[in-house]
Design a protein around this motif. Sequence first.
Motif, PDB file in Angstrom:
ATOM      1  N   LEU A   1     -46.678 -23.135 -16.301  1.00  0.00           N
ATOM      2  CA  LEU A   1     -46.101 -22.498 -15.109  1.00  0.00           C
ATOM      3  C   LEU A   1     -45.142 -23.449 -14.405  1.00  0.00           C
ATOM      4  CD1 LEU A   1     -45.882 -20.296 -12.944  1.00  0.00           C
ATOM      5  CD2 LEU A   1     -47.981 -21.229 -11.920  1.00  0.00           C
ATOM      6  N   LEU A   2     -45.558 -24.690 -14.252  1.00  0.00           N
ATOM      7  CA  LEU A   2     -44.689 -25.668 -13.605  1.00  0.00           C
ATOM      8  C   LEU A   2     -43.400 -25.863 -14.399  1.00  0.00           C
ATOM      9  CD1 LEU A   2     -47.335 -28.340 -12.517  1.00  0.00           C
ATOM     10  CD2 LEU A   2     -46.229 -26.612 -11.074  1.00  0.00           C
ATOM     11  N   SER A   3     -43.479 -25.753 -15.707  1.00  0.00           N
ATOM     12  CA  SER A   3     -42.287 -25.938 -16.538  1.00  0.00           C
ATOM     13  C   SER A   3     -41.260 -24.836 -16.333  1.00  0.00           C
ATOM     14  CB  SER A   3     -42.668 -26.028 -18.023  1.00  0.00           C
ATOM     15  OG  SER A   3     -42.968 -24.746 -18.558  1.00  0.00           O
ATOM     16  N   ARG A   4     -41.689 -23.680 -15.795  1.00  0.00           N
ATOM     17  CA  ARG A   4     -40.774 -22.561 -15.564  1.00  0.00           C
ATOM     18  C   ARG A   4     -40.434 -22.384 -14.082  1.00  0.00           C
ATOM     19  NH1 ARG A   4     -39.418 -19.666 -19.547  1.00  0.00           N
ATOM     20  NH2 ARG A   4     -38.949 -17.773 -18.376  1.00  0.00           N
ATOM     21  N   ALA A   5     -41.034 -23.165 -13.224  1.00  0.00           N
ATOM     22  CA  ALA A   5     -40.773 -23.060 -11.795  1.00  0.00           C
ATOM     23  C   ALA A   5     -39.508 -23.824 -11.417  1.00  0.00           C
ATOM     24  CB  ALA A   5     -41.971 -23.582 -11.012  1.00  0.00           C
TER      25      ALA A   5
ATOM     26  N   ALA B   1     -47.226 -18.346 -18.577  1.00  0.00           N
ATOM     27  CA  ALA B   1     -46.174 -18.715 -17.624  1.00  0.00           C
ATOM     28  C   ALA B   1     -45.038 -17.701 -17.639  1.00  0.00           C
ATOM     29  CB  ALA B   1     -45.661 -20.113 -17.944  1.00  0.00           C
ATOM     30  N   ARG B   2     -44.663 -17.212 -18.816  1.00  0.00           N
ATOM     31  CA  ARG B   2     -43.570 -16.242 -18.900  1.00  0.00           C
ATOM     32  C   ARG B   2     -43.948 -14.913 -18.253  1.00  0.00           C
ATOM     33  NH1 ARG B   2     -43.174 -18.182 -24.349  1.00  0.00           N
ATOM     34  NH2 ARG B   2     -41.483 -19.718 -24.517  1.00  0.00           N
ATOM     35  N   ALA B   3     -45.227 -14.571 -18.281  1.00  0.00           N
ATOM     36  CA  ALA B   3     -45.659 -13.336 -17.608  1.00  0.00           C
ATOM     37  C   ALA B   3     -45.464 -13.446 -16.097  1.00  0.00           C
ATOM     38  CB  ALA B   3     -47.118 -13.047 -17.943  1.00  0.00           C
TER      39      ALA B   3
ATOM     40  N   ASP C   1     -56.121 -19.978 -13.859  1.00  0.00           N
ATOM     41  CA  ASP C   1     -55.459 -20.585 -15.010  1.00  0.00           C
ATOM     42  C   ASP C   1     -56.231 -21.787 -15.531  1.00  0.00           C
ATOM     43  OD1 ASP C   1     -54.988 -22.564 -13.135  1.00  0.00           O
ATOM     44  OD2 ASP C   1     -52.831 -22.231 -13.011  1.00  0.00           O
ATOM     45  N   THR C   2     -55.777 -22.269 -16.674  1.00  0.00           N
ATOM     46  CA  THR C   2     -56.261 -23.519 -17.245  1.00  0.00           C
ATOM     47  C   THR C   2     -55.231 -24.603 -16.949  1.00  0.00           C
ATOM     48  OG1 THR C   2     -55.141 -23.149 -19.347  1.00  0.00           O
ATOM     49  CG2 THR C   2     -57.395 -22.244 -19.110  1.00  0.00           C
ATOM     50  N   LEU C   3     -55.569 -25.862 -17.229  1.00  0.00           N
ATOM     51  CA  LEU C   3     -54.588 -26.921 -17.017  1.00  0.00           C
ATOM     52  C   LEU C   3     -53.333 -26.740 -17.875  1.00  0.00           C
ATOM     53  CD1 LEU C   3     -56.806 -30.096 -16.551  1.00  0.00           C
ATOM     54  CD2 LEU C   3     -55.371 -28.995 -14.836  1.00  0.00           C
ATOM     55  N   PRO C   4     -53.445 -26.392 -19.170  1.00  0.00           N
ATOM     56  CA  PRO C   4     -52.220 -26.135 -19.937  1.00  0.00           C
ATOM     57  C   PRO C   4     -51.401 -24.977 -19.371  1.00  0.00           C
ATOM     58  CG  PRO C   4     -54.042 -26.534 -21.433  1.00  0.00           C
ATOM     59  CD  PRO C   4     -54.633 -26.406 -20.056  1.00  0.00           C
ATOM     60  N   GLN C   5     -52.072 -23.922 -18.882  1.00  0.00           N
ATOM     61  CA  GLN C   5     -51.346 -22.804 -18.279  1.00  0.00           C
ATOM     62  C   GLN C   5     -50.639 -23.229 -16.993  1.00  0.00           C
ATOM     63  OE1 GLN C   5     -54.629 -20.052 -18.025  1.00  0.00           O
ATOM     64  NE2 GLN C   5     -53.952 -18.896 -19.819  1.00  0.00           N
ATOM     65  N   MET C   6     -51.309 -24.041 -16.191  1.00  0.00           N
ATOM     66  CA  MET C   6     -50.689 -24.561 -14.973  1.00  0.00           C
ATOM     67  C   MET C   6     -49.455 -25.393 -15.311  1.00  0.00           C
ATOM     68  SD  MET C   6     -50.685 -25.142 -11.651  1.00  0.00           S
ATOM     69  CE  MET C   6     -50.577 -26.389 -10.340  1.00  0.00           C
TER      70      MET C   6
END
Length: 202
Positions: free
Chosen positions: A105-109, A14-16, A97-102
């Motif tokens: 990502l949502l946590s940083r959006a 997500a940070r990338a 992505d995987t579900l944890p990666q998704m």
Amino acid sequence: RWELPLPAAALDYARALVPATPREQSDAPATLVVSACSSHALRNWRPERYAAVASHAVRRHGMRVILAGGPGPQERAMADAIVAHCDVPLVDQVGKDTLPQMLALLSRASVLLSPDSGPAHMATLVGLPVIGLYAATNPARSGPYLSRAHCVDAFARAAARFRDSTPERLPWATKIEVPGVMDLIGVDEVCARLDALVGSSS
């Protein structure tokens, strides 16, 4: 509140994509994630309308726009169509992505745009506002918890158009999954929700 720990590798992913959020750095762009597909095709909005909102997000608000979704052919076709209709740069992460990666990502959006779908509820887990698109289903029943005020609710319009009724008169579990139902949601009303969420209506 839900406290769901995320793996370090998911957070790195997500940070990338979102190196800095406006909370972390005042001049960082806000991020709009578009998860365009439901598991029910008739709940999906048109790709050209998603593209119009993405263009508005970039041009009006300077946002970063990321397309997200699973690896299935429907989601791949939707993403390709959104990109084809869009006149601004998008980051296409569909199927990558995987579900944890998704979830990371949502946590940083800053905002998620989605029809009635799983990611709309995943966003709630990490406190992300959701602009939910509801015409085929009733957001009072299946809308994202904590984001009802941000959703576009066209279910009453759908009930009148396709059932000659009102939501109150229909059985609670009614779905109006018919061709054209999602066309009841206009681009302008979605952009207005986005404007309100990012703090500008100018």
